[in-house]
Design a protein around this motif. Structure first.
Motif, PDB file in Angstrom:
ATOM      1  N   PHE C 169     144.776  92.730 -33.999  1.00 13.45           N
ATOM      2  CA  PHE C 169     144.954  93.639 -35.126  1.00 13.45           C
ATOM      3  C   PHE C 169     143.644  94.355 -35.438  1.00 13.45           C
ATOM      4  CE2 PHE C 169     147.176  95.453 -38.472  1.00 13.45           C
ATOM      5  CZ  PHE C 169     146.635  95.201 -39.719  1.00 13.45           C
ATOM      6  N   MET C 170     142.542  93.605 -35.382  1.00 11.28           N
ATOM      7  CA  MET C 170     141.256  94.234 -35.656  1.00 11.28           C
ATOM      8  C   MET C 170     140.857  95.184 -34.530  1.00 11.28           C
ATOM      9  SD  MET C 170     139.371  90.955 -37.339  1.00 11.28           S
ATOM     10  CE  MET C 170     137.846  91.777 -37.690  1.00 11.28           C
ATOM     11  N   THR C 171     141.253  94.844 -33.309  1.00 13.12           N
ATOM     12  CA  THR C 171     140.896  95.696 -32.173  1.00 13.12           C
ATOM     13  C   THR C 171     141.616  97.033 -32.230  1.00 13.12           C
ATOM     14  OG1 THR C 171     140.581  93.733 -30.811  1.00 13.12           O
ATOM     15  CG2 THR C 171     140.864  95.808 -29.660  1.00 13.12           C
ATOM     16  N   ILE C 172     142.859  97.039 -32.732  1.00 12.63           N
ATOM     17  CA  ILE C 172     143.618  98.282 -32.684  1.00 12.63           C
ATOM     18  C   ILE C 172     142.971  99.357 -33.544  1.00 12.63           C
ATOM     19  CG2 ILE C 172     145.350  98.102 -34.556  1.00 12.63           C
ATOM     20  CD1 ILE C 172     147.467  98.812 -32.520  1.00 12.63           C
ATOM     21  N   PHE C 173     142.329  98.954 -34.634  1.00 10.98           N
ATOM     22  CA  PHE C 173     141.660  99.949 -35.471  1.00 10.98           C
ATOM     23  C   PHE C 173     140.502 100.596 -34.717  1.00 10.98           C
ATOM     24  CE2 PHE C 173     143.832  99.710 -39.428  1.00 10.98           C
ATOM     25  CZ  PHE C 173     144.340  98.429 -39.503  1.00 10.98           C
ATOM     26  N   LYS C 174     139.793  99.782 -33.919  1.00 10.27           N
ATOM     27  CA  LYS C 174     138.692 100.333 -33.127  1.00 10.27           C
ATOM     28  C   LYS C 174     139.214 101.250 -32.038  1.00 10.27           C
ATOM     29  CE  LYS C 174     137.120  96.092 -32.500  1.00 10.27           C
ATOM     30  NZ  LYS C 174     136.331  95.046 -31.817  1.00 10.27           N
ATOM     31  N   VAL C 207     127.974 106.587 -42.861  1.00 11.43           N
ATOM     32  CA  VAL C 207     129.138 106.454 -43.737  1.00 11.43           C
ATOM     33  C   VAL C 207     130.343 105.965 -42.952  1.00 11.43           C
ATOM     34  CG1 VAL C 207     130.809 107.753 -45.078  1.00 11.43           C
ATOM     35  CG2 VAL C 207     128.382 108.170 -45.396  1.00 11.43           C
ATOM     36  N   VAL C 208     130.567 106.595 -41.801  1.00 14.27           N
ATOM     37  CA  VAL C 208     131.737 106.210 -41.001  1.00 14.27           C
ATOM     38  C   VAL C 208     131.621 104.774 -40.526  1.00 14.27           C
ATOM     39  CG1 VAL C 208     132.822 106.620 -38.771  1.00 14.27           C
ATOM     40  CG2 VAL C 208     132.457 108.507 -40.345  1.00 14.27           C
ATOM     41  N   THR C 209     130.406 104.352 -40.171  1.00 15.39           N
ATOM     42  CA  THR C 209     130.226 102.957 -39.757  1.00 15.39           C
ATOM     43  C   THR C 209     130.626 102.021 -40.885  1.00 15.39           C
ATOM     44  OG1 THR C 209     128.403 103.582 -38.294  1.00 15.39           O
ATOM     45  CG2 THR C 209     128.565 101.265 -38.897  1.00 15.39           C
ATOM     46  N   ILE C 210     130.198 102.355 -42.090  1.00 11.70           N
ATOM     47  CA  ILE C 210     130.535 101.495 -43.225  1.00 11.70           C
ATOM     48  C   ILE C 210     132.050 101.455 -43.438  1.00 11.70           C
ATOM     49  CG2 ILE C 210     130.351 101.267 -45.731  1.00 11.70           C
ATOM     50  CD1 ILE C 210     127.506 102.242 -45.491  1.00 11.70           C
ATOM     51  N   VAL C 211     132.698 102.607 -43.276  1.00 14.54           N
ATOM     52  CA  VAL C 211     134.163 102.620 -43.436  1.00 14.54           C
ATOM     53  C   VAL C 211     134.817 101.684 -42.422  1.00 14.54           C
ATOM     54  CG1 VAL C 211     136.231 104.029 -43.335  1.00 14.54           C
ATOM     55  CG2 VAL C 211     134.176 104.948 -44.380  1.00 14.54           C
ATOM     56  N   TYR C 212     134.358 101.744 -41.166  1.00 12.43           N
ATOM     57  CA  TYR C 212     134.921 100.839 -40.154  1.00 12.43           C
ATOM     58  C   TYR C 212     134.698  99.382 -40.525  1.00 12.43           C
ATOM     59  CZ  TYR C 212     136.273 104.214 -36.551  1.00 12.43           C
ATOM     60  OH  TYR C 212     136.900 105.209 -35.828  1.00 12.43           O
ATOM     61  N   LEU C 213     133.516  99.085 -41.069  1.00 10.84           N
ATOM     62  CA  LEU C 213     133.243  97.693 -41.450  1.00 10.84           C
ATOM     63  C   LEU C 213     134.202  97.242 -42.548  1.00 10.84           C
ATOM     64  CD1 LEU C 213     129.337  97.561 -41.408  1.00 10.84           C
ATOM     65  CD2 LEU C 213     130.945  96.563 -39.789  1.00 10.84           C
ATOM     66  N   VAL C 214     134.445  98.136 -43.506  1.00 13.46           N
ATOM     67  CA  VAL C 214     135.373  97.787 -44.586  1.00 13.46           C
ATOM     68  C   VAL C 214     136.774  97.575 -44.027  1.00 13.46           C
ATOM     69  CG1 VAL C 214     136.480  98.643 -46.671  1.00 13.46           C
ATOM     70  CG2 VAL C 214     134.031  98.944 -46.363  1.00 13.46           C
ATOM     71  N   ALA C 216     137.555  96.582 -41.047  1.00 12.34           N
ATOM     72  CA  ALA C 216     137.576  95.308 -40.315  1.00 12.34           C
ATOM     73  C   ALA C 216     137.712  94.148 -41.290  1.00 12.34           C
ATOM     74  CB  ALA C 216     136.302  95.167 -39.470  1.00 12.34           C
ATOM     75  N   LEU C 217     136.958  94.234 -42.377  1.00 13.62           N
ATOM     76  CA  LEU C 217     136.998  93.157 -43.360  1.00 13.62           C
ATOM     77  C   LEU C 217     138.390  93.029 -43.973  1.00 13.62           C
ATOM     78  CD1 LEU C 217     134.977  91.173 -44.453  1.00 13.62           C
ATOM     79  CD2 LEU C 217     134.590  92.690 -46.394  1.00 13.62           C
TER      80      LEU C 217
END
Lengths: 242, 228, 242
Positions: C169-174, C207-214, C216-217
């Motif tokens: 599930f986490m991989t699909i977002f990436k 900013v985009v990196t932070i969005v991805y981290l959120v 993932a969390l």
């Protein structure tokens, strides 16, 4: 009730059942015993079609099982089975374990299924545990639920495959008591078991198996007091030492 | 529509060049990734709380963001970073290859770190005690005793991750690099032969990855027999 | 991060709006593909555990094909190659789809089927981890294969594979980022566009990196809650479920 006629079965080059024949009347309680590897479990599993046969024929009630007969759904409704490892469905409650086959296979209404489940669970002494999951019960309790689960389909025959072998000694009796009660009520039962006390007091007949063959068939008390074949004698000598 | 085989054949040499670059990225990524990843795995076990936290943060960060994003980060920022380091104040042009190698080592290391960490956890705790009892230095203990066991335990997973790496290299497309896919794209755009090129590349990737995964399965079977 | 609130060159809003739009595409693609992947993946995973027939082999072909070709190459196949291979009229219709959908639909199908192959393997592993006795017990109760999978086996298998499903599930977002190569303006593409417009690389990508981290969390949190809710009571916990 059950006619087993010259059946054979092989796994690759190893023949696990060799020309076995037996006849079990309605209401009879038959115990199958023998050393491990003799084919007892395989034999009992052919009766409800869990294992296929390579030769011969089995008839259960009017249902005919032969090599290649694959549509056995109807048979499974009249033959109940209890496994050595209980095999309750861990993700369902005790109540659901007993109702699921009634509602999904027999298409009974939910109310009727639950009523039957509750009465059966009361009969095996587990009314207090209806809402629990299998993992919360002891082995003996799980096996009693398994018996209730099989009885819920109103089978004509009950098959038991070493029902107490996986239980701690103090729990064996609670299961044997349930089985004894069933026998007294006239259920046709075939049991693979090592429990010789049960066999002696409850069974009508004993089938002794060794090396894939039914070596000796006799009335229960006769078999224990006076075995005829040498192999039966050797087997009884080994287990009765304890 | 008809597929033109001659176009594929004539593209062969250029595709092979691209494939060679793909393999280079894979090899550098594997070697660097396993070394850096192992260091990260060991760092996470460290008694120094700061070191352990930093390593964990790095691994979690890299595993939460897409590889394409990391490629862009490195691609855009490395020139600035080098410029800052050398005090020149301006971005220094860096070869695309070097950027790509750095990216893959940094990224894949996080994944290898998790795998190696799992390998370490599968070693019985008594091994660490035995090394201590024998008076082995931490360095020797890891190099000669612990690390070999950890790797052996997770070898199939490591190899599978390498196959994943091999597939991941295709993403360098986003910075127009000439790996296998990049080479195919360039020919496709030059000659208008999209279908042939992309189908060919698909087949090449499939054959290589399928063969590799079958080898890994065989290895897994042989390792399973050796277990006590 | 003041960048976010500055107006965009086309005067139609601020960069924050671009980010929200990109995020919207990322989430839609991820969740849509996840749904496809769960359905298709479960069917194929089940197919691979069937005892005979052509379905297990078809399942294997599917899994091997989709797992041994990089996601980006598959994306190109759906976007560039497929319209050319289909009959001319259908191909033209596809190529004339309006911009966001022309990229979104192929990306959705591609990512869905790609992830389905991975889920299929996990479902297969979960089913194969179940003891054989569960199948036997279900058959003995008269369940047909479909009912057995749906009511007995899959509920257990999914509980077993929840950790690996969480990973998936986490991989699909990436993996949604790969769609930028066929023109979908998802999050990563948005970062690149902002960078090209403002040259404030660090802020744009930061900013985009932070969005991805959120993301993932949150994704991890959701799966963790599901895992906790799905836990079965055991002897240790002593509680029963309603």
């Amino acid at each position: 009730m059950i006619e087993i006629d010259n059946i054979s079965k092989s796994y690759g080059s190893f023949q696990v059942l060799k020309n076995c024949s037996a006849s079990i009347a309605r209401g009879e309680v038959v115990v199958i015993c023998g050393p491990s590897g003799s084919g007892k479990s395989t034999l009992i599993k052919t009766v409800n079609g869990l294992e296929g046969i390579d030769a011969g024929e089995i008839s259960v009630g009017g249902f005919r099982l032969a090599p290649g007969v694959s549509n056995v759904a109807a048979l499974r409704r009249s033959v109940g089975m209890v496994f050595q490892s209980f095999e309750l469905f861990p993700h369902l409650t005790v109540l659901s374990n007993v109702t699921i086959a009634q509602t999904k296979v027999l298409k009974r209404s939910k109310a009727a299924a639950e009523e039957k489940a509750r009465s059966l669970l009361a009969r095996v002494g587990l009314s207090a545990h209806i809402a629990k999951h299998p993992a919360q019960l002891s082995g003996g309790q799980q096996q009693r639920v398994a018996i209730a689960r099989a009885l819920a389909l109103d089978p004509e025959v009950m098959l038991f495959d070493e029902p107490t072998s996986a239980l701690d000694p103090e729990m064996v009796n609670e299961v044997l008591d349930v089985m004894t009660g069933l026998a007294r009520q006239g259920m046709t039962m075939v049991c693979v078991t090592h429990e010789m006390g049960f066999a002696r007091s409850v069974a009508n007949r004993v089938l002794f198996m060794d090396g894939g063959e039914i070596v000796e068939t006799a009335e229960a008390t006769k078999f224990f007091d006076d075995p005829r074949t040498d192999r039966a004698k050797a087997f009884l000598a080994k287990i009765l030492k304890h | 529509m008809m597929v033109d085989l001659s176009a594929i054949v004539s593209a062969g040499p250029y595709l092979m060049q691209g494939l060679w670059f793909t393999l280079q990225i894979t090899l550098v990524g594997v070697a660097g990734g396993i070394v850096f990843g192992s260091l990260l795995a060991v760092a996470r076990l460290s008694h120094n709380r700061l070191v352990a936290m930093l390593a964990t943060a790095y691994v979690n960060l890299m595993r939460s963001i897409p590889l394409i994003l990391v490629i862009f980060w490195v691609f855009f920022l490395v020139p600035w970073a080098i410029g800052w380091l050398t005090r020149s104040g301006r971005p220094v042009a860096v070869g695309a290859s070097l950027t790509i190698f750095v990216t893959f080592v940094l990224f894949e290391a996080a994944y290898y770190a998790e795998i190696v960490r799992a390998g370490f956890r599968s070693i019985s705790p008594g091994q660490y005690s035995a090394c201590d009892a024998l008076g082995l230095s931490k360095f020797h203990a890891y190099i000669y005793i612990l690390f070999p066991q950890a790797i052996r335990a997770v070898l199939p997973i490591l190899l599978t991750q390498t196959i994943v790496l091999f597939q991941d290299t295709s993403l360098v497309y986003v910075i127009s690099a000439t790996d296998l896919l990049g080479a195919a794209t360039k020919i496709a755009q030059r000659d208008g032969r999209l279908v042939e090129m992309y189908l060919t590349v698909g087949v090449i990737y499939f054959l290589i990855c399928y063969a590799a995964s079958q080898l890994v399965k065989q290895l897994q079977r042989r390792l399973a027999f050796g277990v006590r | 991060m003041s960048l976010l609130f500055e107006p965009t060159p086309d005067g139609a809003g601020r960069y924050l709006d671009w980010i929200v739009s990109g995020l919207g595409w990322t989430l839609s693609l991820a969740l849509g593909a996840w749904t496809i992947a769960l359905v298709v993946g479960t069917l194929i995973g089940v197919a691979r555990t069937l005892p005979k027939g052509i379905l297990p082999r078809l399942g294997r072909v599917y899994v091997e094909t989709f797992r041994n070709i990089p996601l980006l190459v598959q994306m190109f196949f759906w976007y560039f190659v497929l319209p050319e291979l289909l009959p001319v009229r259908i191909g033209m219709a596809i190529k004339q789809m309006d911009p966001p959908w022309g990229s979104f639909v192929p990306a959705l199908i591609c990512l869905g089927l790609f992830t389905a192959a991975r889920i299929a393997e996990q479902v297969r592993a979960g089913l194969q981890a179940l003891p054989r006795g569960q199948t036997d017990a279900a058959f003995a109760l008269g369940f047909a294969r479909a009912g057995m999978y749906r009511l007995i086996l899959l509920p257990q298998a999914f509980r077993i594979i929840l950790p690996t499903l969480t990973n998936e599930f986490m991989t699909i977002f990436k993996n949604t980022s790969v769609a930028l190569t066929i023109g979908l303006v998802e999050l990563t593409a948005t970062a690149r566009e902002i960078n090209e417009n403002t040259f404030r690389t660090f802020e744009a990508f930061g900013v985009v990196t932070i969005v991805y981290l959120v993301i993932a969390l949150l994704a991890w949190q959701i799966m963790h809650r599901i895992e906790q809710a799905a836990q079965l009571p055991s002897l240790a916990s002593g509680k029963s479920r309603p």
